[in-house]
Scaffold this motif. Sequence first.
Motif, PDB file in Angstrom:
ATOM      1  N   ILE A  69       0.616  -1.299  -0.156  1.00  0.00           N
ATOM      2  CA  ILE A  69       0.087  -0.158  -0.072  1.00  0.00           C
ATOM      3  C   ILE A  69       0.197   0.848   0.439  1.00  0.00           C
ATOM      4  CG2 ILE A  69      -1.731   0.737   0.939  1.00  0.00           C
ATOM      5  CD1 ILE A  69      -1.993  -1.435   2.996  1.00  0.00           C
ATOM      6  N   MET A  70       0.718   2.514  -0.823  1.00  0.00           N
ATOM      7  CA  MET A  70       2.195   3.754  -1.279  1.00  0.00           C
ATOM      8  C   MET A  70       0.998   4.360  -1.223  1.00  0.00           C
ATOM      9  SD  MET A  70       3.763   1.793  -3.994  1.00  0.00           S
ATOM     10  CE  MET A  70       1.856   0.436  -4.759  1.00  0.00           C
ATOM     11  N   SER A  79       8.323   3.107  -7.275  1.00  0.00           N
ATOM     12  CA  SER A  79       8.171   2.312  -8.272  1.00  0.00           C
ATOM     13  C   SER A  79       9.480   1.169  -7.986  1.00  0.00           C
ATOM     14  CB  SER A  79       8.473   2.014 -10.000  1.00  0.00           C
ATOM     15  OG  SER A  79       8.779   3.803 -10.390  1.00  0.00           O
ATOM     16  N   LEU A  80      10.708   1.754  -8.038  1.00  0.00           N
ATOM     17  CA  LEU A  80      11.392   1.295  -7.358  1.00  0.00           C
ATOM     18  C   LEU A  80      11.209   0.666  -6.522  1.00  0.00           C
ATOM     19  CD1 LEU A  80      14.387   3.500  -8.883  1.00  0.00           C
ATOM     20  CD2 LEU A  80      14.395   1.383  -9.132  1.00  0.00           C
ATOM     21  N   ALA A  81      10.666   0.527  -5.018  1.00  0.00           N
ATOM     22  CA  ALA A  81      10.614   0.030  -4.096  1.00  0.00           C
ATOM     23  C   ALA A  81       9.312  -1.029  -4.146  1.00  0.00           C
ATOM     24  CB  ALA A  81       9.239   0.900  -3.208  1.00  0.00           C
ATOM     25  N   VAL A  82       8.636  -1.685  -5.058  1.00  0.00           N
ATOM     26  CA  VAL A  82       7.466  -1.784  -5.283  1.00  0.00           C
ATOM     27  C   VAL A  82       8.184  -3.310  -6.362  1.00  0.00           C
ATOM     28  CG1 VAL A  82       5.997  -2.302  -6.684  1.00  0.00           C
ATOM     29  CG2 VAL A  82       5.677  -0.522  -5.645  1.00  0.00           C
ATOM     30  N   LYS A  83       9.570  -2.556  -6.833  1.00  0.00           N
ATOM     31  CA  LYS A  83       9.727  -4.011  -7.780  1.00  0.00           C
ATOM     32  C   LYS A  83      11.033  -5.150  -6.962  1.00  0.00           C
ATOM     33  CE  LYS A  83      14.255  -3.517 -11.026  1.00  0.00           C
ATOM     34  NZ  LYS A  83      15.257  -3.334 -11.185  1.00  0.00           N
ATOM     35  N   GLY A  84      10.976  -3.966  -5.913  1.00  0.00           N
ATOM     36  CA  GLY A  84      11.881  -4.536  -4.869  1.00  0.00           C
ATOM     37  C   GLY A  84      10.969  -5.852  -4.585  1.00  0.00           C
ATOM     38  N   ILE A  85      10.440  -5.118  -3.963  1.00  0.00           N
ATOM     39  CA  ILE A  85       9.742  -6.236  -3.299  1.00  0.00           C
ATOM     40  C   ILE A  85       8.999  -6.608  -3.687  1.00  0.00           C
ATOM     41  CG2 ILE A  85       6.957  -6.105  -1.838  1.00  0.00           C
ATOM     42  CD1 ILE A  85       7.616  -2.957  -1.146  1.00  0.00           C
ATOM     43  N   VAL A 100      -2.797   1.747  -4.465  1.00  0.00           N
ATOM     44  CA  VAL A 100      -2.459   3.173  -4.796  1.00  0.00           C
ATOM     45  C   VAL A 100      -3.614   3.705  -3.931  1.00  0.00           C
ATOM     46  CG1 VAL A 100      -1.633   5.543  -6.253  1.00  0.00           C
ATOM     47  CG2 VAL A 100      -0.981   2.980  -6.607  1.00  0.00           C
ATOM     48  N   THR A 101      -2.680   4.869  -2.935  1.00  0.00           N
ATOM     49  CA  THR A 101      -4.130   5.987  -2.174  1.00  0.00           C
ATOM     50  C   THR A 101      -4.615   6.664  -2.481  1.00  0.00           C
ATOM     51  OG1 THR A 101      -2.458   6.526  -0.968  1.00  0.00           O
ATOM     52  CG2 THR A 101      -2.998   4.551  -0.012  1.00  0.00           C
ATOM     53  N   ASP A 102      -3.073   7.872  -3.635  1.00  0.00           N
ATOM     54  CA  ASP A 102      -2.578   8.908  -4.242  1.00  0.00           C
ATOM     55  C   ASP A 102      -2.957   9.853  -3.025  1.00  0.00           C
ATOM     56  OD1 ASP A 102      -3.761   8.622  -7.498  1.00  0.00           O
ATOM     57  OD2 ASP A 102      -5.865   8.094  -6.272  1.00  0.00           O
ATOM     58  N   SER A 103      -2.204   9.708  -2.537  1.00  0.00           N
ATOM     59  CA  SER A 103      -1.643  10.555  -0.445  1.00  0.00           C
ATOM     60  C   SER A 103      -3.221  10.612  -0.184  1.00  0.00           C
ATOM     61  CB  SER A 103      -1.647  11.642  -1.314  1.00  0.00           C
ATOM     62  OG  SER A 103       0.011  10.796  -1.489  1.00  0.00           O
ATOM     63  N   ALA A 127       3.003   5.077   4.272  1.00  0.00           N
ATOM     64  CA  ALA A 127       2.395   5.736   4.691  1.00  0.00           C
ATOM     65  C   ALA A 127       1.814   6.929   4.212  1.00  0.00           C
ATOM     66  CB  ALA A 127       1.886   6.239   6.665  1.00  0.00           C
ATOM     67  N   SER A 128       0.232   7.018   4.164  1.00  0.00           N
ATOM     68  CA  SER A 128      -0.132   8.551   3.187  1.00  0.00           C
ATOM     69  C   SER A 128      -0.859   9.500   4.237  1.00  0.00           C
ATOM     70  CB  SER A 128      -1.792   7.587   2.584  1.00  0.00           C
ATOM     71  OG  SER A 128      -1.190   6.743   1.737  1.00  0.00           O
TER      72      SER A 128
END
Lengths: 338, 338
Positions: A69-70, A79-85, A100-103, A127-128
């Motif tokens: 969740i981001m 997108s890099l973080a998700v790639k790693g995950i 995706v929370t759109d903040s 966190a959003s």
Amino acid sequence: MSKQFISIKELALALNLSTSTVSRAFRNKDDIHPDTKKLILEKAKELGYYPNIYASNLRNSKSRTIAVIMPELANNFFSLAVKGIERVAQLNGYHTLIYVTDSLYEKEVEIIEDLYNGRVEGIIMSASGEGNDHRYINKLKSKNIPLVFFDRVYDDTDYPKVTTDDYESCFKAADYLLDNGCKTLAFLVIDKNVSIGNARMKGFEDACAKHNLPEDNALIIDCSNDFDESSSRIRQLLKTRKIDAIIASVERLAVAAYTVCLNENIKIPEDIKLISYSNLSIAHLLNPPLSTIAQPAENLGVNAAEILFDILKGLEPTNKNVILKSDIIQRKSTQFFR
Amino acid sequence: MSKQFISIKELALALNLSTSTVSRAFRNKDDIHPDTKKLILEKAKELGYYPNIYASNLRNSKSRTIAVIMPELANNFFSLAVKGIERVAQLNGYHTLIYVTDSLYEKEVEIIEDLYNGRVEGIIMSASGEGNDHRYINKLKSKNIPLVFFDRVYDDTDYPKVTTDDYESCFKAADYLLDNGCKTLAFLVIDKNVSIGNARMKGFEDACAKHNLPEDNALIIDCSNDFDESSSRIRQLLKTRKIDAIIASVERLAVAAYTVCLNENIKIPEDIKLISYSNLSIAHLLNPPLSTIAQPAENLGVNAAEILFDILKGLEPTNKNVILKSDIIQRKSTQFFR
DNA sequence: CTGTTAGCGCTTTCAA
DNA sequence: TTGAAAGCGCTAACAG
């Protein structure tokens, strides 16, 4: 047309075996004769049998699925973080749901609550909100759903957190600028109340304090996710005051600052220095090349995922508060001339 | 410690009702008395009851989950596309699984085969291979799992496709350069055999043909996903020949070209023009600002998702071959001087 | 090593 | 409008 899915029963029937024996063929235990197993696997292939995961999830209460969740996705950092995950999840044979929370804090709450039903075994989240009421997150505990934060965390919760050295990196960046003679600094921030915004701001403030900068020369500029809004804030600032250097707490604000300087014909680095948190791989191709504080985004994701899988495997994570180092890369945008 | 999850049975017991009545309270039909429904919902909240989705999936064979499979994620184009997909999925109350293949065809096969079991109701995919043998994809039909392609497609399959005007946009870009007097053009491509690489190359070739460019002046340069490899290819090209303009078929190759020109002191646009397919939001901040062919990435995702959800709702999509227009934005990197 | 059996939690006829 | 009961497909304990 042939049936959509064939069940274990039909496969068992076709082989003149019991369903339990067939079931065993699909697990990695030695409670089945290798020949039987081979036979079953062959027949399964022939008939196109695939175990129904929902039945098996129901039996085992295991979904082999995690959620990420981001606040946003279309962005170098996330997108890099998700790639790693996702890579770590694949390695562990897990599936990755993204949200995706759109903040929007409310969306985050909604998404988390939608996961109370056990859809996922664990959650990785950036966190959003600033949010004070984190009961909706702590409720995950009673459901035995572990959560790991990355980058943007809720400090008042005791979930594992993987972050970067926000305070230190921003302190260093400001310190460097001040060491080199800058007298008026501006710090561009989107939300001072979110963990990273706050830590970076504190680093900025403390560096300014160390150099005895009058408060009026250490400006905190509140911007937003909206490009035009941020740009006009920055334009106004630069038109009313002589600023020696800008530190942008997120990439988006550096882009706004660049654009303003370009339009207003303010020269970087001659008239003003600029450095920004950013994961742009092409910072060196900008005009001028942008000095960056680069977070190890992919690694952040990998670390968070590894902690989560440790927990899922029943291991207590050795470190519930991982802090990775960012790289400060000085390029032309912070060049000094003597 | 309280129980992790309470079941419908326990909730029913607590209310002195049958499980079927309780079950009805969670669906939107009028086969239950409003008062009873209200009572049940309240008690559910009080007791923290959430229907177990795996049991209900099993009953209904509906997972309310889709999968997105793509070659990479950490990239402006794909992260935008996924953002669009995920938004549409959320709107439809669906969950989104993501899978990254790292451009490996074998991984794509593996992932698809892992979805034969009905984990998802539908798939949205950007292809990773050229691949000739697409039986593993067509097999999804017998499982009633619809698939929609976006951007990188397998032309020999009859699944719906959402793409951009690759041929036309590349033709136009080349045509423009040739119209303005360029005599030697290079087209940088990663894989001529994938759909988009091929279509773009054809557009390039046809434009060159239209201008009667000798074949030796219309160069197709095979690059790769590896930055160093591509750079050295480009460096070699630029060192051995005078090239008037480069068209990069993907952003990554434009970055390589920029870097080579920077290092070799080749001036853009004075010595060479450069235009590239790219979704960089900061193309205008590059040195020099980069002319781009910008695909409507997010929209591509939205369109693909909408088609998929149409199919899931039982509607035949009106158009199984959606082609969106890319925007050619001329900036300084293709500026001509007279 | 294999089979019998019960049951995971939910939904949906069918009957009342 | 509600309840009883069967069963979705799979797994695991137990017996043999």
